[in-house]
Write a protein that holds these residues in place. Structure first.
Motif, PDB file in Angstrom:
ATOM      1  N   MET A   1       0.811  -1.197   0.000  1.00  0.00           N
ATOM      2  CA  MET A   1       0.000   0.000   0.000  1.00  0.00           C
ATOM      3  C   MET A   1       0.856   1.264   0.000  1.00  0.00           C
ATOM      4  SD  MET A   1      -3.157  -0.706   2.525  1.00  0.00           S
ATOM      5  CE  MET A   1      -3.816  -2.330   2.633  1.00  0.00           C
ATOM      6  N   HIS A   2       2.157   1.100  -0.009  1.00  0.00           N
ATOM      7  CA  HIS A   2       3.045   2.251  -0.017  1.00  0.00           C
ATOM      8  C   HIS A   2       2.717   3.152  -1.214  1.00  0.00           C
ATOM      9  CE1 HIS A   2       6.606   4.600   0.821  1.00  0.00           C
ATOM     10  NE2 HIS A   2       6.934   4.526  -0.456  1.00  0.00           N
ATOM     11  N   ASP A   3       2.589   4.430  -0.965  1.00  0.00           N
ATOM     12  CA  ASP A   3       2.270   5.465  -1.948  1.00  0.00           C
ATOM     13  C   ASP A   3       0.805   5.490  -2.381  1.00  0.00           C
ATOM     14  OD1 ASP A   3       4.725   6.697  -1.929  1.00  0.00           O
ATOM     15  OD2 ASP A   3       5.497   5.571  -3.629  1.00  0.00           O
ATOM     16  N   TRP A   4      -0.055   4.602  -1.853  1.00  0.00           N
ATOM     17  CA  TRP A   4      -1.481   4.764  -2.096  1.00  0.00           C
ATOM     18  C   TRP A   4      -1.917   6.034  -1.377  1.00  0.00           C
ATOM     19  CZ3 TRP A   4      -4.479  -0.496  -1.438  1.00  0.00           C
ATOM     20  CH2 TRP A   4      -3.963  -1.442  -2.325  1.00  0.00           C
ATOM     21  N   MET A   5      -3.009   6.625  -1.817  1.00  0.00           N
ATOM     22  CA  MET A   5      -3.535   7.853  -1.219  1.00  0.00           C
ATOM     23  C   MET A   5      -4.733   7.526  -0.326  1.00  0.00           C
ATOM     24  SD  MET A   5      -1.724  10.251  -2.463  1.00  0.00           S
ATOM     25  CE  MET A   5      -0.974  11.007  -3.865  1.00  0.00           C
ATOM     26  N   LEU A   6      -4.745   8.092   0.866  1.00  0.00           N
ATOM     27  CA  LEU A   6      -5.907   7.991   1.736  1.00  0.00           C
ATOM     28  C   LEU A   6      -6.901   9.059   1.297  1.00  0.00           C
ATOM     29  CD1 LEU A   6      -7.410   6.854   4.187  1.00  0.00           C
ATOM     30  CD2 LEU A   6      -6.140   8.505   5.597  1.00  0.00           C
ATOM     31  N   VAL A   7      -8.090   8.616   0.885  1.00  0.00           N
ATOM     32  CA  VAL A   7      -9.116   9.530   0.384  1.00  0.00           C
ATOM     33  C   VAL A   7     -10.087   9.911   1.503  1.00  0.00           C
ATOM     34  CG1 VAL A   7     -10.997   9.796  -1.280  1.00  0.00           C
ATOM     35  CG2 VAL A   7      -8.910   8.565  -1.933  1.00  0.00           C
ATOM     36  N   SER A   8     -10.557   8.906   2.257  1.00  0.00           N
ATOM     37  CA  SER A   8     -11.520   9.199   3.311  1.00  0.00           C
ATOM     38  C   SER A   8     -11.542   8.096   4.357  1.00  0.00           C
ATOM     39  CB  SER A   8     -12.929   9.390   2.731  1.00  0.00           C
ATOM     40  OG  SER A   8     -13.400   8.175   2.183  1.00  0.00           O
ATOM     41  N   ASP A  24      -5.038   3.561  -5.314  1.00  0.00           N
ATOM     42  CA  ASP A  24      -3.727   3.081  -5.743  1.00  0.00           C
ATOM     43  C   ASP A  24      -3.388   3.760  -7.058  1.00  0.00           C
ATOM     44  OD1 ASP A  24      -4.949   1.640  -7.832  1.00  0.00           O
ATOM     45  OD2 ASP A  24      -4.624  -0.312  -6.928  1.00  0.00           O
ATOM     46  N   ALA A  25      -2.436   3.264  -7.787  1.00  0.00           N
ATOM     47  CA  ALA A  25      -2.005   3.934  -9.019  1.00  0.00           C
ATOM     48  C   ALA A  25      -3.121   4.039 -10.051  1.00  0.00           C
ATOM     49  CB  ALA A  25      -0.811   3.199  -9.618  1.00  0.00           C
ATOM     50  N   SER A  26      -4.118   3.141  -9.988  1.00  0.00           N
ATOM     51  CA  SER A  26      -5.116   3.142 -11.055  1.00  0.00           C
ATOM     52  C   SER A  26      -6.567   3.055 -10.604  1.00  0.00           C
ATOM     53  CB  SER A  26      -4.834   1.972 -12.008  1.00  0.00           C
ATOM     54  OG  SER A  26      -4.928   0.750 -11.299  1.00  0.00           O
ATOM     55  N   SER A  27      -6.833   2.715  -9.345  1.00  0.00           N
ATOM     56  CA  SER A  27      -8.236   2.528  -8.963  1.00  0.00           C
ATOM     57  C   SER A  27      -8.472   2.774  -7.480  1.00  0.00           C
ATOM     58  CB  SER A  27      -8.691   1.112  -9.330  1.00  0.00           C
ATOM     59  OG  SER A  27      -7.917   0.157  -8.629  1.00  0.00           O
ATOM     60  N   GLU A  45       0.628  16.390  11.090  1.00  0.00           N
ATOM     61  CA  GLU A  45       1.555  16.488   9.961  1.00  0.00           C
ATOM     62  C   GLU A  45       2.979  16.870  10.383  1.00  0.00           C
ATOM     63  OE1 GLU A  45      -0.774  19.263   7.549  1.00  0.00           O
ATOM     64  OE2 GLU A  45      -1.519  17.542   6.391  1.00  0.00           O
ATOM     65  N   PRO A  46       3.589  16.099  11.293  1.00  0.00           N
ATOM     66  CA  PRO A  46       4.938  16.461  11.747  1.00  0.00           C
ATOM     67  C   PRO A  46       6.000  16.402  10.648  1.00  0.00           C
ATOM     68  CG  PRO A  46       4.333  14.284  12.559  1.00  0.00           C
ATOM     69  CD  PRO A  46       3.108  14.881  11.928  1.00  0.00           C
ATOM     70  N   TRP A  47       5.768  15.631   9.589  1.00  0.00           N
ATOM     71  CA  TRP A  47       6.737  15.525   8.495  1.00  0.00           C
ATOM     72  C   TRP A  47       6.312  16.362   7.283  1.00  0.00           C
ATOM     73  CZ3 TRP A  47       6.604   9.476   8.688  1.00  0.00           C
ATOM     74  CH2 TRP A  47       7.144   9.052   9.897  1.00  0.00           C
ATOM     75  N   GLY A  48       5.245  17.143   7.416  1.00  0.00           N
ATOM     76  CA  GLY A  48       4.732  17.943   6.311  1.00  0.00           C
ATOM     77  C   GLY A  48       3.470  17.335   5.751  1.00  0.00           C
ATOM     78  N   PRO A  49       2.673  18.106   5.012  1.00  0.00           N
ATOM     79  CA  PRO A  49       1.393  17.614   4.505  1.00  0.00           C
ATOM     80  C   PRO A  49       1.554  16.489   3.488  1.00  0.00           C
ATOM     81  CG  PRO A  49       1.762  19.912   3.849  1.00  0.00           C
ATOM     82  CD  PRO A  49       2.936  19.481   4.653  1.00  0.00           C
ATOM     83  N   SER A  50       0.722  15.461   3.636  1.00  0.00           N
ATOM     84  CA  SER A  50       0.672  14.362   2.673  1.00  0.00           C
ATOM     85  C   SER A  50      -0.483  13.453   3.030  1.00  0.00           C
ATOM     86  CB  SER A  50       1.968  13.546   2.689  1.00  0.00           C
ATOM     87  OG  SER A  50       1.879  12.472   1.761  1.00  0.00           O
ATOM     88  N   ASN A  51      -1.163  12.913   2.023  1.00  0.00           N
ATOM     89  CA  ASN A  51      -2.176  11.892   2.259  1.00  0.00           C
ATOM     90  C   ASN A  51      -1.729  10.547   1.678  1.00  0.00           C
ATOM     91  OD1 ASN A  51      -2.561  12.730  -0.426  1.00  0.00           O
ATOM     92  ND2 ASN A  51      -4.742  12.206  -0.376  1.00  0.00           N
ATOM     93  N   SER A  52      -0.431  10.438   1.362  1.00  0.00           N
ATOM     94  CA  SER A  52       0.131   9.189   0.844  1.00  0.00           C
ATOM     95  C   SER A  52       0.472   8.241   1.983  1.00  0.00           C
ATOM     96  CB  SER A  52       1.411   9.454   0.044  1.00  0.00           C
ATOM     97  OG  SER A  52       1.132  10.206  -1.104  1.00  0.00           O
ATOM     98  N   VAL A  53       0.228   6.960   1.760  1.00  0.00           N
ATOM     99  CA  VAL A  53       0.547   5.930   2.745  1.00  0.00           C
ATOM    100  C   VAL A  53       2.043   5.661   2.733  1.00  0.00           C
ATOM    101  CG1 VAL A  53       0.163   3.512   3.393  1.00  0.00           C
ATOM    102  CG2 VAL A  53      -1.749   4.890   2.517  1.00  0.00           C
ATOM    103  N   ASN A  54       2.626   5.638   3.902  1.00  0.00           N
ATOM    104  CA  ASN A  54       4.030   5.264   4.049  1.00  0.00           C
ATOM    105  C   ASN A  54       4.144   3.775   4.355  1.00  0.00           C
ATOM    106  OD1 ASN A  54       6.840   5.879   4.169  1.00  0.00           O
ATOM    107  ND2 ASN A  54       6.722   5.707   6.388  1.00  0.00           N
ATOM    108  N   ALA A  55       3.380   3.300   5.348  1.00  0.00           N
ATOM    109  CA  ALA A  55       3.454   1.900   5.763  1.00  0.00           C
ATOM    110  C   ALA A  55       2.154   1.486   6.431  1.00  0.00           C
ATOM    111  CB  ALA A  55       4.615   1.710   6.730  1.00  0.00           C
ATOM    112  N   VAL A  56       1.882   0.180   6.394  1.00  0.00           N
ATOM    113  CA  VAL A  56       0.731  -0.393   7.083  1.00  0.00           C
ATOM    114  C   VAL A  56       1.240  -1.552   7.924  1.00  0.00           C
ATOM    115  CG1 VAL A  56      -1.495  -1.557   6.834  1.00  0.00           C
ATOM    116  CG2 VAL A  56      -0.829   0.206   5.196  1.00  0.00           C
TER     117      VAL A  56
END
Length: 95
Positions: A1-8, A24-27, A45-56
């Motif tokens: 899930m790395h780099d997937w975006m959290l939408v809601s 994810d990259a396509s869906s 947001e201690p590392w700066g704004p982002s909604n990308s997944v780093n790790a699960v």
């Protein structure tokens, strides 16, 4: 899930479910947690704004009643859910 975006994040109190909508990259993908006992998240947001997944990470709940899922975002924020079970797009997660 790395780099997937959290939408809601959706919580349904009566059914004790939490749904995380991810892209994810396509869906659009759905992570559904059932039998939810606890939910917490921060948005400092201690590392700066982002909604990308780093790790699960998924671990056994210390209570012995399911799992604890932690979704770490690239912002440094975390979403934590303690639940009986988890599904990714209808299939058990992790398998």
């Amino acid at each position: 899930m790395h780099d997937w975006m959290l939408v809601s994040i959706s919580v349904e109190w009566e059914s004790a479910t939490v749904e995380l909508a991810l892209l994810d990259a396509s869906s659009q993908r759905t992570l559904l947690l059932k039998g939810v006992r606890a939910v917490s998240f921060d948005r400092s947001e201690p590392w700066g704004p982002s909604n990308s997944v780093n790790a699960v990470s998924v671990a056994d709940d210390p209570s012995g009643r399911g799992i604890v899922l932690i979704l770490e975002l690239q912002s440094g924020d975390n979403v934590m859910v303690s639940a009986s079970s988890c599904e990714l797009d209808g299939a058990q997660y992790p398998n």
